[in-house]
Design a protein around this motif. Sequence first.
Motif, PDB file in Angstrom:
ATOM      1  N   VAL A 164       1.437   5.938   9.043  1.00 20.04           N
ATOM      2  CA  VAL A 164       0.969   7.574   9.273  1.00 20.04           C
ATOM      3  C   VAL A 164       1.060   8.188  10.449  1.00 20.04           C
ATOM      4  O   VAL A 164       0.553   7.437  11.472  1.00 20.04           O
ATOM      5  CB  VAL A 164      -0.504   7.479   8.388  1.00 20.04           C
ATOM      6  CG1 VAL A 164      -0.797   9.026   8.649  1.00 20.04           C
ATOM      7  CG2 VAL A 164      -0.311   7.183   7.078  1.00 20.04           C
TER       8      VAL A 164
ATOM      9  N   ARG B   5      -1.095  15.482   7.836  1.00 21.90           N
ATOM     10  CA  ARG B   5      -0.534  14.097   8.213  1.00 21.90           C
ATOM     11  C   ARG B   5       0.760  13.982   7.626  1.00 21.90           C
ATOM     12  O   ARG B   5       1.262  14.921   6.676  1.00 21.90           O
ATOM     13  CB  ARG B   5      -1.261  12.975   7.733  1.00 21.90           C
ATOM     14  CG  ARG B   5      -2.798  12.889   8.010  1.00 21.90           C
ATOM     15  CD  ARG B   5      -3.427  11.691   7.556  1.00 21.90           C
ATOM     16  NE  ARG B   5      -3.334  11.384   6.025  1.00 21.90           N
ATOM     17  CZ  ARG B   5      -3.741  10.304   5.481  1.00 21.90           C
ATOM     18  NH1 ARG B   5      -4.401   9.513   5.913  1.00 21.90           N
ATOM     19  NH2 ARG B   5      -3.718  10.330   4.205  1.00 21.90           N
TER      20      ARG B   5
ATOM     21  N   GLY C  35       0.951  -1.177  -0.046  1.00 19.99           N
ATOM     22  CA  GLY C  35       0.050   0.051   0.030  1.00 19.99           C
ATOM     23  C   GLY C  35       0.888   1.285   0.117  1.00 19.99           C
ATOM     24  O   GLY C  35       0.177   2.261   0.203  1.00 19.99           O
ATOM     25  N   LEU C  36       2.356   1.275  -0.213  1.00 15.86           N
ATOM     26  CA  LEU C  36       2.965   2.385  -0.285  1.00 15.86           C
ATOM     27  C   LEU C  36       3.301   2.754  -1.629  1.00 15.86           C
ATOM     28  O   LEU C  36       4.154   3.871  -1.622  1.00 15.86           O
ATOM     29  CB  LEU C  36       4.157   2.100   0.517  1.00 15.86           C
ATOM     30  CG  LEU C  36       3.886   1.429   2.101  1.00 15.86           C
ATOM     31  CD1 LEU C  36       5.265   0.832   2.520  1.00 15.86           C
ATOM     32  CD2 LEU C  36       3.643   2.873   2.835  1.00 15.86           C
ATOM     33  N   ASP C  37       3.031   2.121  -2.827  1.00 18.11           N
ATOM     34  CA  ASP C  37       3.205   2.792  -4.016  1.00 18.11           C
ATOM     35  C   ASP C  37       2.599   4.139  -4.398  1.00 18.11           C
ATOM     36  O   ASP C  37       1.403   4.309  -4.162  1.00 18.11           O
ATOM     37  CB  ASP C  37       2.744   1.744  -4.937  1.00 18.11           C
ATOM     38  CG  ASP C  37       3.619   0.294  -4.990  1.00 18.11           C
ATOM     39  OD1 ASP C  37       4.634   0.332  -4.342  1.00 18.11           O
ATOM     40  OD2 ASP C  37       2.905  -0.549  -5.585  1.00 18.11           O
TER      41      ASP C  37
ATOM     42  N   ARG D 236      -4.189  17.003   4.769  1.00 16.39           N
ATOM     43  CA  ARG D 236      -4.627  16.419   5.895  1.00 16.39           C
ATOM     44  C   ARG D 236      -3.886  16.522   7.213  1.00 16.39           C
ATOM     45  O   ARG D 236      -4.334  15.603   8.004  1.00 16.39           O
ATOM     46  CB  ARG D 236      -5.296  14.985   5.648  1.00 16.39           C
ATOM     47  CG  ARG D 236      -6.479  15.101   4.438  1.00 16.39           C
ATOM     48  CD  ARG D 236      -6.975  13.631   3.963  1.00 16.39           C
ATOM     49  NE  ARG D 236      -6.118  12.961   3.069  1.00 16.39           N
ATOM     50  CZ  ARG D 236      -6.285  11.926   2.766  1.00 16.39           C
ATOM     51  NH1 ARG D 236      -7.091  10.891   3.315  1.00 16.39           N
ATOM     52  NH2 ARG D 236      -5.559  11.236   1.655  1.00 16.39           N
TER      53      ARG D 236
ATOM     54  N   ASP E  35       1.527  14.811   3.798  1.00 14.82           N
ATOM     55  CA  ASP E  35       0.352  15.165   3.387  1.00 14.82           C
ATOM     56  C   ASP E  35      -0.392  16.134   3.954  1.00 14.82           C
ATOM     57  O   ASP E  35      -1.096  16.033   5.015  1.00 14.82           O
ATOM     58  CB  ASP E  35      -0.748  13.824   3.649  1.00 14.82           C
ATOM     59  CG  ASP E  35      -2.046  14.149   3.281  1.00 14.82           C
ATOM     60  OD1 ASP E  35      -2.298  14.795   2.463  1.00 14.82           O
ATOM     61  OD2 ASP E  35      -2.789  12.935   3.347  1.00 14.82           O
TER      62      ASP E  35
ATOM     63  N   ASN F 275      -3.674   3.502  -1.649  1.00 17.82           N
ATOM     64  CA  ASN F 275      -2.278   3.541  -0.923  1.00 17.82           C
ATOM     65  C   ASN F 275      -2.424   4.002   0.538  1.00 17.82           C
ATOM     66  O   ASN F 275      -3.338   4.432   0.846  1.00 17.82           O
ATOM     67  CB  ASN F 275      -1.204   4.044  -1.798  1.00 17.82           C
ATOM     68  CG  ASN F 275      -0.945   5.591  -2.038  1.00 17.82           C
ATOM     69  OD1 ASN F 275      -1.855   6.321  -1.054  1.00 17.82           O
ATOM     70  ND2 ASN F 275      -0.423   6.038  -2.605  1.00 17.82           N
ATOM     71  N   LEU F 276      -1.296   4.055   1.122  1.00 14.95           N
ATOM     72  CA  LEU F 276      -1.639   4.513   2.606  1.00 14.95           C
ATOM     73  C   LEU F 276      -1.924   5.813   2.655  1.00 14.95           C
ATOM     74  O   LEU F 276      -2.383   6.490   3.873  1.00 14.95           O
ATOM     75  CB  LEU F 276      -0.060   4.184   3.271  1.00 14.95           C
ATOM     76  CG  LEU F 276       0.078   4.281   4.664  1.00 14.95           C
ATOM     77  CD1 LEU F 276      -0.854   3.059   5.395  1.00 14.95           C
ATOM     78  CD2 LEU F 276       1.321   4.178   5.188  1.00 14.95           C
ATOM     79  N   MET F 277      -1.899   6.687   1.691  1.00 10.72           N
ATOM     80  CA  MET F 277      -2.217   8.112   1.777  1.00 10.72           C
ATOM     81  C   MET F 277      -3.689   8.460   1.273  1.00 10.72           C
ATOM     82  O   MET F 277      -4.252   9.452   1.094  1.00 10.72           O
ATOM     83  CB  MET F 277      -1.232   8.989   1.263  1.00 10.72           C
ATOM     84  CG  MET F 277      -0.003   8.915   1.605  1.00 10.72           C
ATOM     85  SD  MET F 277       0.077   9.776   3.360  1.00 10.72           S
ATOM     86  CE  MET F 277       1.301  10.959   3.022  1.00 10.72           C
ATOM     87  N   GLY F 278      -4.360   7.234   0.812  1.00 16.68           N
ATOM     88  CA  GLY F 278      -5.527   7.229   0.477  1.00 16.68           C
ATOM     89  C   GLY F 278      -5.681   7.625  -0.978  1.00 16.68           C
ATOM     90  O   GLY F 278      -6.752   8.252  -1.599  1.00 16.68           O
TER      91      GLY F 278
ATOM     92  N   VAL G 109       3.170   6.785  -2.719  1.00 17.74           N
ATOM     93  CA  VAL G 109       3.182   7.463  -1.305  1.00 17.74           C
ATOM     94  C   VAL G 109       4.473   8.447  -1.294  1.00 17.74           C
ATOM     95  O   VAL G 109       5.658   7.979  -1.739  1.00 17.74           O
ATOM     96  CB  VAL G 109       2.875   6.604   0.041  1.00 17.74           C
ATOM     97  CG1 VAL G 109       3.346   7.284   1.142  1.00 17.74           C
ATOM     98  CG2 VAL G 109       1.773   5.783   0.000  1.00 17.74           C
TER      99      VAL G 109
END
Lengths: 504, 146
Positions: free
Chosen positions: A244, A227, A197-199, A225, A222, B103-106, A201
Motif C-alpha cells: 500500500v 491510498r 491478504g490480497l484476495d 482513504r 482506494d 485483506n490489505l485494503m481492510g 484487493v
Amino acid sequence: MATTSRREALKLLAAAGGVAAMPMSARARQADPVFADYQAASQIDPWTLIVRDAPADGFDSQAALVSGAAPEGLTGTLFRNGPGRFSRQGWRYRHWFDGDGFLQAWDLRPDGLRHRGRFIETDKWQAEQAADRFIVPALASVPPQPGGLSGPDDMNVANTSVLLLGDELLALWEGGSAWSVDPDSLESQGARRWGNGLDGVPFSAHPKREPDSGIVWNFGQDAIRDRMIIWKIGPDGTLLQAGVVGDVPGGMVHDFVITEHSLVFLVGNYRFQQMRLPFLDSFAFDAEAPMIAIAIDKSDWTRRRTWELPPGFLFHFGGAWEEADGTIRLDAALSQDARFAMAGAYDIMRGQAETQTDSQARHMQVTLAPGGRSRIESLGDGYIEFPQVDPRRTGLRRRETWHIAWDSDQPRGATRIERRNLHTGGHDVFDHGEAVFVEEPLFIPASPVAPEGEGWIVHTALNSRVEQTELHAFNAQHLSDGPVASWRLPYACPFGFHGCWRSG
Amino acid sequence: MMKLMTSTFLAIALTAATANLAGADDGTATLTIEISSVAPSGGFVMVGVYDSETGWNDGTAVAGTRAAVDGDQITVVFEDLPAGTYGVKMYHDVDADGEMDTNLMGIPSEPFAFSNNARGRFGPPEWTAAAFELAADGSVHSVSFE
C-alpha cells in the motif's frame, strides 16, 4: 430471516408470503424512463447498437472477409472486454460502465476468422442471471429493490479490459479482483486469488508489462482513504511484491504509465468527496485543486516525486519514458473536465449522443521535469481516445502513438484511426466515414524482432449502415492506405473498452 | 471503504471476550440465535449483541459469545436479556486467531452476518435494518452466513 416470538411466526409468515415472491411489480417494469428512452432511440438510430444487450448465451460464428486479404503472419486471437448487459426486467442501467463484462474473442487463422462472445460469469452475473433481475448496486446505478454488499467483489462486473498472464486470461475491472477466464474455452474460473491478504484487493484494468523482463506492474485504488496498492507480478503470474502506498489523492485513477525507473500517476480533479450510493455519486469535479502527477520509484515505493498541473481529467495514457536527468515525458488523452464520466456515459444509456461533445479528450504531451516543473503541450487537433503504443516500447523512449479520433461535429464518436509521431508531429489517418464507429486500435508487432512500429493495427467497429460489427487490419505504418483486410459479422456486438492480443 | 466495518468487528472481538453474559433481573427473556450456512467447518463464530443504535454504531455490545464451529449450523443462546430491541453482529473466525481477518485494503476476508440477515453497502447495515424485537417469552432469530 424471520424474527418472531414463537407464537407469532406462522401469522407473520402468512402475511409476508404474498409479497415476498414478487421481485418487481409490473408497474415498476413499465416505468423506467431510461429503458423507455433507449427503446425509442434504438428504433431510429443504429448507433445505439453499441450499448445493446448481448445475448445471454453469447456469440459464435465466422466472420466474412469483405475486402482485402488476411495478412500473412497475422494469426492469433484478439480478446476484447466491455459491458454487454445493461437491462433486465425492463429496467436499464444508468451508466455505460455499469454493464456486465462481455468477453469477445476473434480467432484469426489462415482459414478464416471465428468470433465468439461470452459473458464473464462473475458472482454478480450468476446471481442476477439466476434471479432474472439486477440485484446488486452497480457503480453508477442502484436497481429496484437492491440487495446488500459484503465487499466490492459482490458488484464486480469484470467489464473493462483483459490481461494474458501465464496460461490465464484475466478479465479486469478496477474496484476489485481480476476474474480468471480460460483463454481457449472462455469459461470463467472465479476471482483471481493471490493469497497473502490480497484476495479481493483492487486490481485495475491497465496493467503495464516491461518489455524486457516481462514483469507486470499494476495498481488498485482506494479513493476513499487516499491510498493505492501497487502490484508487481512475474511473467508467469507469480506475485513478486504488493503493498500500500498512502497519500495518493482519491481521484478516479483509471490508468497509469511506467518508465524504466518510475510508476507514474496523474490524479485528475474528479475526486472522491463522500460515500454515496451509487458509488460514482461519491465523486465530483473539484476545479479548485491542481491535477497531481506522482512518480513512484519502482525500486522503493516510499520514494516519490510530485508535480502540480492545471485541473483536468483523463482515462488513458499512451506511454512514457524517463530521460537521464529524471524528466518524464508522457502522452495522454487529456480533457479539461470529467463530463464524459459524469454526463456522456449516462446519455449513451438512453441512446442519446448529443451531449458527448461537451467535454472530450485531446492528445497532450506532458513533461514532468526535475524540481516540480511541468509542461503540457498539444500533440494535435481534434478529439482522441484509446492511445496505444508498440508494446515492445512500453516504458521506453519511442516514436509513435496510435489512437481513435473524431471532431466536434461527430457526437456519436470516432470514425478515424490515426498514428501520431511524437517527435515530428506528423500523422497518418484513415477515416472510415460517417457510418463506421471505431473501437480501440491494438498494435501487433510484425514479429518480435521487427523494427519499432512495424506491424499491424487491428480494430473492431460498428458499421451502422449494415448494423454489423467489423474487424479491420491495417499496416501500422500506412493507415491512410486503408485496411489491408476487413471482415464482417452477421450481427452487431456491443462496444468493448479494451483488448489484448495472443499470437499464434 | 471498509474501515468502519473492520473496526466494528474488532470491537466485537474485544467486547465478546468481556461481555457480561448473565443479566440478573426477573422477567428477562432468552434470545436463541440459529446460525446457518457456516462454512468452512472449524474455527469460531464470534457473536455480539447490541441493545441500542448507539451501541450498534460504536461497537458496544451488551452480550457476546464465541461458539466453536463443528458443522454448518450453530445455535447460540443468550439468557436473561431484558425484552426489547436488539441487533446482532457476527463473524466466523475461520483461522481461530481471535481477529476478523481483512485483506490489505481492510476489507473483511472472513465471513460475517447481521441480524435480519441485513446487509450493508460499503459498511455494516444500519441499526434500523438489523434491529429486531426480543419478546418477553423469548425469541428465536435465524441468521445465515450465506
